[in-house]
Design a protein around this motif. Structure first.
Motif, PDB file in Angstrom:
ATOM      1  N   ALA A 150      40.858  47.845  41.984  1.00  0.00           N
ATOM      2  CA  ALA A 150      40.591  48.370  43.325  1.00  0.00           C
ATOM      3  C   ALA A 150      40.205  47.232  44.261  1.00  0.00           C
ATOM      4  CB  ALA A 150      39.499  49.409  43.264  1.00  0.00           C
ATOM      5  N   PHE A 151      40.497  47.426  45.545  1.00  0.00           N
ATOM      6  CA  PHE A 151      40.510  46.283  46.457  1.00  0.00           C
ATOM      7  C   PHE A 151      39.164  45.621  46.665  1.00  0.00           C
ATOM      8  CE2 PHE A 151      39.885  50.055  49.002  1.00  0.00           C
ATOM      9  CZ  PHE A 151      39.009  49.688  50.004  1.00  0.00           C
ATOM     10  N   ASN A 152      38.101  46.321  46.506  1.00  0.00           N
ATOM     11  CA  ASN A 152      36.833  45.619  46.704  1.00  0.00           C
ATOM     12  C   ASN A 152      35.959  45.654  45.465  1.00  0.00           C
ATOM     13  OD1 ASN A 152      36.499  48.303  46.973  1.00  0.00           O
ATOM     14  ND2 ASN A 152      35.560  48.240  48.997  1.00  0.00           N
ATOM     15  N   SER A 153      36.622  45.704  44.337  1.00  0.00           N
ATOM     16  CA  SER A 153      35.857  45.770  43.092  1.00  0.00           C
ATOM     17  C   SER A 153      35.082  44.487  42.875  1.00  0.00           C
ATOM     18  CB  SER A 153      36.780  45.988  41.913  1.00  0.00           C
ATOM     19  OG  SER A 153      36.068  45.776  40.721  1.00  0.00           O
ATOM     20  N   ILE A 154      33.905  44.673  42.365  1.00  0.00           N
ATOM     21  CA  ILE A 154      32.993  43.558  42.156  1.00  0.00           C
ATOM     22  C   ILE A 154      33.043  43.081  40.701  1.00  0.00           C
ATOM     23  CG2 ILE A 154      30.907  44.770  41.417  1.00  0.00           C
ATOM     24  CD1 ILE A 154      29.532  43.406  43.893  1.00  0.00           C
ATOM     25  N   VAL A 155      33.772  43.839  39.902  1.00  0.00           N
ATOM     26  CA  VAL A 155      33.763  43.557  38.475  1.00  0.00           C
ATOM     27  C   VAL A 155      34.380  42.205  38.154  1.00  0.00           C
ATOM     28  CG1 VAL A 155      34.652  44.293  36.228  1.00  0.00           C
ATOM     29  CG2 VAL A 155      33.788  45.982  37.847  1.00  0.00           C
ATOM     30  N   GLN A 156      35.577  41.993  38.697  1.00  0.00           N
ATOM     31  CA  GLN A 156      36.293  40.765  38.399  1.00  0.00           C
ATOM     32  C   GLN A 156      35.508  39.537  38.849  1.00  0.00           C
ATOM     33  OE1 GLN A 156      40.249  41.204  39.829  1.00  0.00           O
ATOM     34  NE2 GLN A 156      40.993  40.591  37.830  1.00  0.00           N
ATOM     35  N   LEU A 157      34.781  39.733  39.951  1.00  0.00           N
ATOM     36  CA  LEU A 157      33.970  38.643  40.477  1.00  0.00           C
ATOM     37  C   LEU A 157      32.909  38.222  39.463  1.00  0.00           C
ATOM     38  CD1 LEU A 157      34.269  37.341  43.203  1.00  0.00           C
ATOM     39  CD2 LEU A 157      32.625  38.952  44.138  1.00  0.00           C
ATOM     40  N   GLU A 158      32.356  39.221  38.775  1.00  0.00           N
ATOM     41  CA  GLU A 158      31.351  38.931  37.751  1.00  0.00           C
ATOM     42  C   GLU A 158      31.990  38.180  36.585  1.00  0.00           C
ATOM     43  OE1 GLU A 158      28.233  39.196  37.156  1.00  0.00           O
ATOM     44  OE2 GLU A 158      27.825  39.808  35.107  1.00  0.00           O
ATOM     45  N   GLN A 159      33.153  38.661  36.161  1.00  0.00           N
ATOM     46  CA  GLN A 159      33.811  38.065  35.005  1.00  0.00           C
ATOM     47  C   GLN A 159      34.243  36.632  35.275  1.00  0.00           C
ATOM     48  OE1 GLN A 159      36.893  40.992  34.488  1.00  0.00           O
ATOM     49  NE2 GLN A 159      35.864  41.954  32.757  1.00  0.00           N
ATOM     50  N   GLU A 160      34.577  36.352  36.538  1.00  0.00           N
ATOM     51  CA  GLU A 160      35.122  35.035  36.829  1.00  0.00           C
ATOM     52  C   GLU A 160      34.145  34.165  37.605  1.00  0.00           C
ATOM     53  OE1 GLU A 160      39.169  35.507  38.212  1.00  0.00           O
ATOM     54  OE2 GLU A 160      39.630  36.867  36.560  1.00  0.00           O
ATOM     55  N   GLY A 161      32.863  34.400  37.395  1.00  0.00           N
ATOM     56  CA  GLY A 161      31.835  33.502  37.926  1.00  0.00           C
ATOM     57  C   GLY A 161      31.779  33.427  39.434  1.00  0.00           C
ATOM     58  N   GLY A 162      32.131  34.504  40.090  1.00  0.00           N
ATOM     59  CA  GLY A 162      31.977  34.553  41.543  1.00  0.00           C
ATOM     60  C   GLY A 162      33.139  33.966  42.318  1.00  0.00           C
ATOM     61  N   LYS A 163      34.220  33.579  41.635  1.00  0.00           N
ATOM     62  CA  LYS A 163      35.400  33.064  42.324  1.00  0.00           C
ATOM     63  C   LYS A 163      36.384  34.203  42.544  1.00  0.00           C
ATOM     64  CE  LYS A 163      38.994  29.528  42.145  1.00  0.00           C
ATOM     65  NZ  LYS A 163      39.672  28.476  41.370  1.00  0.00           N
ATOM     66  N   PRO A 164      36.647  34.547  43.797  1.00  0.00           N
ATOM     67  CA  PRO A 164      37.555  35.672  44.060  1.00  0.00           C
ATOM     68  C   PRO A 164      38.974  35.364  43.587  1.00  0.00           C
ATOM     69  CG  PRO A 164      36.302  35.081  46.035  1.00  0.00           C
ATOM     70  CD  PRO A 164      36.109  33.977  45.032  1.00  0.00           C
ATOM     71  N   ARG A 165      39.681  36.415  43.221  1.00  0.00           N
ATOM     72  CA  ARG A 165      41.027  36.272  42.686  1.00  0.00           C
ATOM     73  C   ARG A 165      42.026  35.749  43.708  1.00  0.00           C
ATOM     74  NH1 ARG A 165      42.665  36.864  37.424  1.00  0.00           N
ATOM     75  NH2 ARG A 165      44.478  38.012  38.064  1.00  0.00           N
ATOM     76  N   ASN A 166      41.920  36.178  44.953  1.00  0.00           N
ATOM     77  CA  ASN A 166      42.884  35.746  45.973  1.00  0.00           C
ATOM     78  C   ASN A 166      42.274  35.951  47.354  1.00  0.00           C
ATOM     79  OD1 ASN A 166      43.772  38.370  47.229  1.00  0.00           O
ATOM     80  ND2 ASN A 166      44.351  38.810  45.106  1.00  0.00           N
ATOM     81  N   PRO A 167      42.884  35.354  48.388  1.00  0.00           N
ATOM     82  CA  PRO A 167      42.259  35.391  49.716  1.00  0.00           C
ATOM     83  C   PRO A 167      42.392  36.724  50.431  1.00  0.00           C
ATOM     84  CG  PRO A 167      44.190  33.927  49.686  1.00  0.00           C
ATOM     85  CD  PRO A 167      44.100  34.537  48.334  1.00  0.00           C
ATOM     86  N   PHE A 168      43.060  37.691  49.830  1.00  0.00           N
ATOM     87  CA  PHE A 168      43.314  38.952  50.525  1.00  0.00           C
ATOM     88  C   PHE A 168      42.426  40.097  50.053  1.00  0.00           C
ATOM     89  CE2 PHE A 168      47.880  37.340  51.408  1.00  0.00           C
ATOM     90  CZ  PHE A 168      47.424  36.625  52.501  1.00  0.00           C
ATOM     91  N   ILE A 169      41.768  39.965  48.892  1.00  0.00           N
ATOM     92  CA  ILE A 169      40.740  40.942  48.565  1.00  0.00           C
ATOM     93  C   ILE A 169      39.505  40.605  49.396  1.00  0.00           C
ATOM     94  CG2 ILE A 169      41.574  41.485  46.253  1.00  0.00           C
ATOM     95  CD1 ILE A 169      39.471  39.592  45.120  1.00  0.00           C
ATOM     96  N   ASN A 170      38.606  41.562  49.562  1.00  0.00           N
ATOM     97  CA  ASN A 170      37.463  41.344  50.445  1.00  0.00           C
ATOM     98  C   ASN A 170      36.666  40.097  50.083  1.00  0.00           C
ATOM     99  OD1 ASN A 170      38.357  43.752  51.440  1.00  0.00           O
ATOM    100  ND2 ASN A 170      36.335  44.730  51.499  1.00  0.00           N
TER     101      ASN A 170
END
Lengths: 314, 314, 314, 314
Positions: free
Chosen positions: B99-119
């Motif tokens: 989901a577009f503003n999920s915080i989960v992936q951010l936790e798994q990847e140490g706070g680095k967002p996946r791409n510049p288009f998610i929030n």
């Protein structure tokens, strides 16, 4: 952008080969089965076949290698031929956003794989192709399809690879059993995995592979015979899936750097489609951290730069 | 494939408008802030601007709407102008797969967002643009950039939207604080969010938006003025990011059905790039389950079919 | 708190039975295999055996039912007897914090199960017990252990349940294959699952089960024979594991409301230990949303209130 | 098991101190705020207060330290006093099964924290205590409650710790904003965090802390004054929560090795309850990999062995 006709593709491949030769052996060769672990890491081949019949190749472009997940493009094509758009009831078409065979997403999404190119999705595709057939029949059909597309009767499955995959494929067995537990496979797990392990064990050379993929660059028609393999619309859609999902968790990176639809395999091969232009195959066994051929990716980026081929602009 | 010159784009848009009119009002209008919830769900506008100067439009194509996440394409362009490829140290370029503003992936990847288009990624981009400037300066810079690209001085931020975003943006505040806790923001959370909330509140019409995106269809050069906005290579790369990551967890679906790079916003707008051909904007407030404009997506699929525009083959 | 000797346990059980009788049939009976789905949902039995020899029982306390996951307490005891504290190299001892057979955590933690009472952990315990033996030998050993503990030679495996488990156990097969893919099983998947499916299929009555668990209430010594089953220290540790991990994602709730170590099974049974006092077994097939017996949990809460038995204070 | 009266608790503490002294300084001192990072890692204190009035202590047992998360036991007690069992509409009571301040589970479960002892849960408890009051009033109430329980007017908040927590508490701010985005906080984020950061900054000595926790060992009555703090039933339930959730992802391990309800804090303190016997506090700043005091955990295991105190059997 240079005209495709005017490009000296052989010279470009020669340049790429020369530039990358000092780096041959870089990357990590897949070692989960002995037949792959034994491959010489310095192997490097590349072939380009244009829709108007040019063929250029370099290095070990005529030597067969294990195409592995690249086969998923062709089993998807077969499944769409049999079931059309109905296959999307069984598998999604979104990038997976995580390691290529992760089981986590499958749990979160009730056993429906994200796309046909992750392992779980390709296993589902095997299940779909099996409809009404035995594993032996379906495996034969896949091999014949590859021979037909490449116009080459020498293509075959490497039995040692198929055996090794089956003997050690605990993770794929876990995926299949997991999907079965959600009621998402129609056939026995062993039959489905039998098809899956065998099509991953197909061996092809870069030249054969580039030929086999040419219909995707040519609006669904294979120029070798003039036969229509899929409709124009379907060719575009398969290309779209390759672009968004073709390189595991490195798909965005590949689109960014190469800009062409492609599908990689853990054997070190990558098949790439330049729509309206050509089909390209590269092989270099050393993999990057995403499980895609390290030098193969670089070679394709160089090719894209030299030819100007990109789906994202001239 | 029909020649771009020969297409009667106005007739095509008129047909699309007629075909979709009975369905106007479908989908779910974003209601997380009152200024968006109040929008008439039957609004529908569409504009096409070709690189050779044709303009076709239909419906509410001249009425400004909240571009929301579409602004992320332009802040990314600004950030790349300021920091070049260094921005990839701070944000990834892989589809997010959730989901577009999920915080989960951010936790798994140490706070680095996946791409510049998610929030989270766009918040990081705001932090990057802030370097050495105040929020007020940067917000002004973004608005001037949009006016320059669209060649239209009337473009402005909707202050009611910006205020509402700030007053209710707890999830974005969570994302920013979360990244800050990983040491991944250089500026105070309130400054970064100030920039983010304001650029999301820019109001533009379909015609303005299509004009602003034209440089991405034209190898980085805006044909309106002949100015080079970005290099040919960078234009291709931004298009690649739009294609793989532009529609949240519906990016694969959009590539499959429309086949063109695009970026959607929760206000119901979508900006699409047909490389070498045109820039297209559509607006219809009702969203589908992935948070992308429902009728807007359909309209673009119809346009792609009628024009033959697709990056995946003629 | 009332003295254990002074309690009229039979009167308490009679009261509980009367109070809950109108609700018999509530909850959802496990239906993943036919032999469980066929069970009369109105069955209800309860038995208390004190360390000083009192026995009280009510309802269907003498009727054998499928103990399912309650068997995991006893296979853990056997595994600790064979391998001591070394078992913790193979399985953790933390609550799982998610659905009882979720595969997600296993992926995140490299194939090491969180605790011996979730399915993956119990499968690992089966692998540990197998060391140097055939599945048939180990299954026999487990049954003999249950007969010895309960001092009752009539305890046996229900072959229909064991067959059904094996025929439909795709999720457990997925878990086992998954762990094998991480190199975390020493024996063939089929052998390990054979042991697992059979011990889950043991049938026992409430009276038999309460007797079998009595050593955990009595510092490791079974008062029926005076034999030491495990050391005082180990009995406490097994009780600790039951309290923190014994009820899937309802363990915290059970500790809060009942306050005694226990282990539930999907067949509707729960075994509970009141250290220094008694062993209790209850059976009611209808399950709550966490997969634990609905009326069984209520009955145990009532028993704890009436007796004052709780590990958390008098 | 030795009788509590007959135990020479002072001798036992002296033995533990002697045995662990060579290891003082082991573990990793919390360094996320300067006031904690500056603590001498060799500090070690321990105090036991029995329900019949014995006090034994050793080392730095009289020196105040930052109790941090141990305060959550007392704010939970206050919240239950104000709202009773209604608090469980806002927070769960299951072990979290993941790192102590992970935001992932919060996303999966719609913003409802798993239990009152993880950060998100304790922030929710702060929100519940705030009902109808200002942060200042509530902070005052918490401090007075601690003084009353410990019968010691010297207990106070360390203002430097409170300031540091607030200045760097980005992750807690993320958690609070995240819950707010799900509509799960009634008060402004800054108010809630103000209360939370201040109660975590309370400084107490081992002796004070052991006294404060004594009501939990004595059926809800503080023997110092004879006052009933909570009902017998509630004391048991708070103990149950401490046992299942008191030590982050090391709760199962603590139950296994120590066998008593407890709550740890990142300042290196642990409060433990031996129901019907005593309240124990230990302080040693070096933490283990789960964020619990390394030597403190060992000291408690030694104490449990020497005294025979365990909730899991004599």
């Amino acid at each position: 952008m240079p005209d495709s006709q005017a490009l000296d593709l052989q010279a470009i491949l020669d340049d790429i080969y020369t530039a990358l030769s000092p780096r041959r052996g870089e990357g990590k060769v897949a070692d989960y089965i002995p037949p792959l672990a034994r491959i010489d890491p310095k192997k490097f081949g590349m072939a380009v076949v244009t829709i108007d019949g040019q063929v250029a190749s370099v290095g070990d472009a005529a030597e067969p290698f294990s195409i592995q997940s690249i086969s998923k493009v062709f089993t998807l094509t077969l499944a769409m031929g049999k079931h059309g758009e109905n296959i999307w009831r069984r598998v999604g078409r979104e990038p997976s956003g995580s390691a290529f065979n992760s089981i986590v997403q499958l749990e979160q999404e009730g056993g429906k794989p994200r796309n046909p190119f992750i392992n779980a999705g390709a296993i589902t595709i095997s299940d779909l192709i099996l409809a009404g057939h035995t594993p032996r029949e379906v495996i034969g059909e896949i091999v014949r399809f590859m021979r037909y597309l490449a116009n080459d009767e020498d293509i075959a499955i490497d039995p040692a690879v198929a055996r090794s995959e089956a003997a050690t494929g605990f993770r794929n067995s876990a995926l299949a059993n997991f999907m079965r537990s959600f009621g998402r496979l129609d056939h026995p797990v062993e039959h489905v995995l039998g098809v899956y392990f065998h099509h991953c064990a197909i061996a092809m050379s870069c030249v054969q592979l580039a030929r086999a993929g040419l219909f995707l660059a040519n609006a669904g028609v294979t120029p070798l015979s003039g036969h229509t393999v899929v409709s124009r619309e379907r060719a575009k859609r398969i290309n779209a899936l390759m672009l968004t999902c073709g390189h595991y968790d490195g798909s965005g990176d590949f689109a960014y750097h190469v800009g062409l639809p492609g599908k990689s395999g853990v054997g070190g091969g990558i098949l790439v489609v330049a729509p309206g232009k050509a089909s390209i195959a590269v092989w270099s066994p050393g993999l990057n951290h995403n499980g895609n051929s390290l030098l193969g990716s670089l070679a394709l980026e160089m090719l894209a730069q030299r030819t100007g081929w990109s789906v994202f602009g001239a």
